[in-house]
Structure formats: structure tokens, C-alpha cells
Design a protein around this motif. Structure first.
Motif, PDB file in Angstrom:
ATOM      1  N   ASN A 283       0.839  -1.195   0.000  1.00 42.66           N
ATOM      2  CA  ASN A 283       0.000   0.000   0.000  1.00 42.66           C
ATOM      3  C   ASN A 283       0.879   1.252   0.000  1.00 42.66           C
ATOM      4  O   ASN A 283       2.115   1.155  -0.036  1.00 42.66           O
ATOM      5  CB  ASN A 283      -0.990  -0.023   1.173  1.00 42.66           C
ATOM      6  CG  ASN A 283      -0.315   0.090   2.525  1.00 42.66           C
ATOM      7  OD1 ASN A 283       0.866   0.417   2.650  1.00 42.66           O
ATOM      8  ND2 ASN A 283      -1.071  -0.196   3.571  1.00 42.66           N
ATOM      9  N   ALA A 284       0.255   2.411   0.068  1.00 42.63           N
ATOM     10  CA  ALA A 284       0.982   3.679  -0.022  1.00 42.63           C
ATOM     11  C   ALA A 284       1.990   3.866   1.105  1.00 42.63           C
ATOM     12  O   ALA A 284       2.988   4.556   0.942  1.00 42.63           O
ATOM     13  CB  ALA A 284      -0.001   4.847  -0.039  1.00 42.63           C
ATOM     14  N   ALA A 285       1.745   3.238   2.241  1.00 36.79           N
ATOM     15  CA  ALA A 285       2.666   3.344   3.372  1.00 36.79           C
ATOM     16  C   ALA A 285       3.820   2.350   3.264  1.00 36.79           C
ATOM     17  O   ALA A 285       4.697   2.326   4.120  1.00 36.79           O
ATOM     18  CB  ALA A 285       1.903   3.126   4.677  1.00 36.79           C
ATOM     19  N   GLY A 286       3.791   1.516   2.230  1.00 34.07           N
ATOM     20  CA  GLY A 286       4.841   0.513   2.066  1.00 34.07           C
ATOM     21  C   GLY A 286       4.583  -0.766   2.847  1.00 34.07           C
ATOM     22  O   GLY A 286       5.462  -1.611   2.977  1.00 34.07           O
ATOM     23  N   LYS A 287       3.362  -0.915   3.345  1.00 36.27           N
ATOM     24  CA  LYS A 287       2.992  -2.128   4.081  1.00 36.27           C
ATOM     25  C   LYS A 287       2.502  -3.190   3.102  1.00 36.27           C
ATOM     26  O   LYS A 287       1.720  -2.902   2.196  1.00 36.27           O
ATOM     27  CB  LYS A 287       1.890  -1.799   5.084  1.00 36.27           C
ATOM     28  CG  LYS A 287       1.458  -2.995   5.899  1.00 36.27           C
ATOM     29  CD  LYS A 287       0.354  -2.634   6.879  1.00 36.27           C
ATOM     30  CE  LYS A 287      -0.065  -3.875   7.631  1.00 36.27           C
ATOM     31  NZ  LYS A 287      -1.484  -4.073   7.658  1.00 36.27           N
ATOM     32  N   MET A 288       2.964  -4.413   3.308  1.00 33.73           N
ATOM     33  CA  MET A 288       2.548  -5.524   2.454  1.00 33.73           C
ATOM     34  C   MET A 288       1.084  -5.848   2.729  1.00 33.73           C
ATOM     35  O   MET A 288       0.698  -6.098   3.864  1.00 33.73           O
ATOM     36  CB  MET A 288       3.444  -6.745   2.740  1.00 33.73           C
ATOM     37  CG  MET A 288       3.226  -7.898   1.823  1.00 33.73           C
ATOM     38  SD  MET A 288       4.505  -9.209   1.980  1.00 33.73           S
ATOM     39  CE  MET A 288       4.984  -9.198   3.676  1.00 33.73           C
ATOM     40  N   VAL A 289       0.258  -5.821   1.668  1.00 36.92           N
ATOM     41  CA  VAL A 289      -1.170  -6.126   1.824  1.00 36.92           C
ATOM     42  C   VAL A 289      -1.569  -7.408   1.098  1.00 36.92           C
ATOM     43  O   VAL A 289      -2.622  -7.965   1.384  1.00 36.92           O
ATOM     44  CB  VAL A 289      -2.060  -4.950   1.368  1.00 36.92           C
ATOM     45  CG1 VAL A 289      -1.819  -3.724   2.241  1.00 36.92           C
ATOM     46  CG2 VAL A 289      -1.854  -4.619  -0.092  1.00 36.92           C
ATOM     47  N   VAL A 290      -0.728  -7.868   0.162  1.00 32.60           N
ATOM     48  CA  VAL A 290      -0.946  -9.155  -0.504  1.00 32.60           C
ATOM     49  C   VAL A 290       0.383  -9.890  -0.482  1.00 32.60           C
ATOM     50  O   VAL A 290       1.372  -9.426  -1.050  1.00 32.60           O
ATOM     51  CB  VAL A 290      -1.446  -8.990  -1.958  1.00 32.60           C
ATOM     52  CG1 VAL A 290      -1.562 -10.345  -2.650  1.00 32.60           C
ATOM     53  CG2 VAL A 290      -2.777  -8.256  -1.997  1.00 32.60           C
ATOM     54  N   VAL A 291       0.386 -11.047   0.182  1.00 32.79           N
ATOM     55  CA  VAL A 291       1.622 -11.813   0.340  1.00 32.79           C
ATOM     56  C   VAL A 291       1.921 -12.650  -0.898  1.00 32.79           C
ATOM     57  O   VAL A 291       3.063 -12.726  -1.339  1.00 32.79           O
ATOM     58  CB  VAL A 291       1.543 -12.718   1.595  1.00 32.79           C
ATOM     59  CG1 VAL A 291       2.760 -13.612   1.709  1.00 32.79           C
ATOM     60  CG2 VAL A 291       1.385 -11.864   2.837  1.00 32.79           C
ATOM     61  N   ASP A 292       0.909 -13.288  -1.463  1.00 28.76           N
ATOM     62  CA  ASP A 292       1.127 -14.210  -2.581  1.00 28.76           C
ATOM     63  C   ASP A 292       0.423 -13.713  -3.847  1.00 28.76           C
ATOM     64  O   ASP A 292      -0.482 -14.358  -4.362  1.00 28.76           O
ATOM     65  CB  ASP A 292       0.665 -15.613  -2.201  1.00 28.76           C
ATOM     66  CG  ASP A 292       1.122 -16.673  -3.198  1.00 28.76           C
ATOM     67  OD1 ASP A 292       1.870 -16.340  -4.156  1.00 28.76           O
ATOM     68  OD2 ASP A 292       0.723 -17.837  -3.041  1.00 28.76           O
TER      69      ASP A 292
END
Length: 152
Positions: A117-126
Motif C-alpha cells: 500500500n501507499a505506506a509501504g505495508k505488504m497487503v498481498v503476500v502471494d
């Protein structure tokens, strides 16, 4: 999204450089693609990702892919990127962001597609499995799911 890789210079398909903050500005969904030209599973997946990406770009969707190459030389990276990949972005050969992001996003094998996402957080792992399973049949639906995950 433009703050996520601030200060990093990325390669465009023609191998010209662009600041990441400029290239990623306005992108709601960014997929980080860890791959290499020598990797057989990568050779199978990359064309699927190219089709998926081009379908979304043609539909005007705010997505970008950033390729993190595990190729063994600058020449190998450039050949792989310009001949086999979509019209997306690439981290330059030897940039230390590759090592940092391999650790940050827990990259243990390739190919791997992570959506952030925009914050650089992983939202989809695979993301790879999702593109294989849903990307051809319903690319817009898959994008919508990723967009929703990014906007949470």
C-alpha cells in the motif's frame, strides 16, 4: 506512494532512469516482483504477469510493477528486463534496496509478487498465485481486490 522509495532511481523499459517518487506518484497499487531470467518458474510466470499488467494499464488502472532482479549481472538484468518484462519499472543492478527489501518483504525464493500500500505495508503476500488463479479470467476483479486491500 511516492514517498515509499524516495531517493531511489528506477529504470524504465528503455533503460532510462526515473526517480521512484515521480514514477510511483498517483499509483494506488504497487506490486514488487522478485524474479530472474535464469529461473525456470520465473520464465513461466513473467508472461502471465505481463498480460495481467497490460490489461490493467489498458483499462487505466493506477497500478505499477517494480522489478527486483536476482539476475547475476547488469547485462543479464538488462536483457531479461527489456526483452521479457512489461513496460514497468526496475531497480537498478547492484542497488542496495534489493537486499533491504528482500529482508523486509521476506523473500526466500523466486518468483515472488508482493503488493504494497501507499505506506509501504505488504497487503498481498502471494500475488503470484492470485495472478495465476484469477489474473487471466478476471483481471479487473483482482485489481479491485488489491485496490481495496491497499485502501484499508
Amino acid at each position: 506512494m511516492s514517498e515509499f522509495m524516495k531517493g531511489v532511481m528506477l529504470l524504465k523499459q528503455d533503460l532510462s532512469e526515473v526517480p521512484a517518487e515521480e514514477a510511483l506518484k498517483g499509483k494506488v497499487v504497487v506490486a514488487l516482483y522478485f524474479s530472474a531470467g535464469w529461473c525456470p518458474p520465473c520464465k513461466q510466470f513473467t508472461p502471465k504477469l505481463v498480460r495481467f499488467y497490460h490489461h490493467l494499464k489498458k483499462a487505466g488502472k493506477p497500478i505499477e510493477v517494480v522489478f527486483f532482479s536476482r539476475d547475476r549481472s547488469k547485462a543479464d538484468l538488462e536483457e531479461n528486463f527489456t526483452e521479457k518484462h512489461g513496460d514497468w519499472l526496475c531497480v537498478k543492478y547492484g542497488d542496495d534496496i534489493l537486499t533491504r527489501y528482500q529482508s523486509k518483504f521476506e523473500i526466500k525464493t523466486i518468483p515472488v509478487l508482493r503488493v504494497i500500500n501507499a505506506a509501504g505495508k505488504m497487503v498481498v503476500v502471494d500475488g503470484k498465485s492470485e495472478v495465476v488463479d484469477k489474473g487471466k479470467a478476471d483481471p479487473l476483479g483482482l485489481f479491485a481486490a488489491w485496490e481495496a486491500a491497499c485502501n484499508k
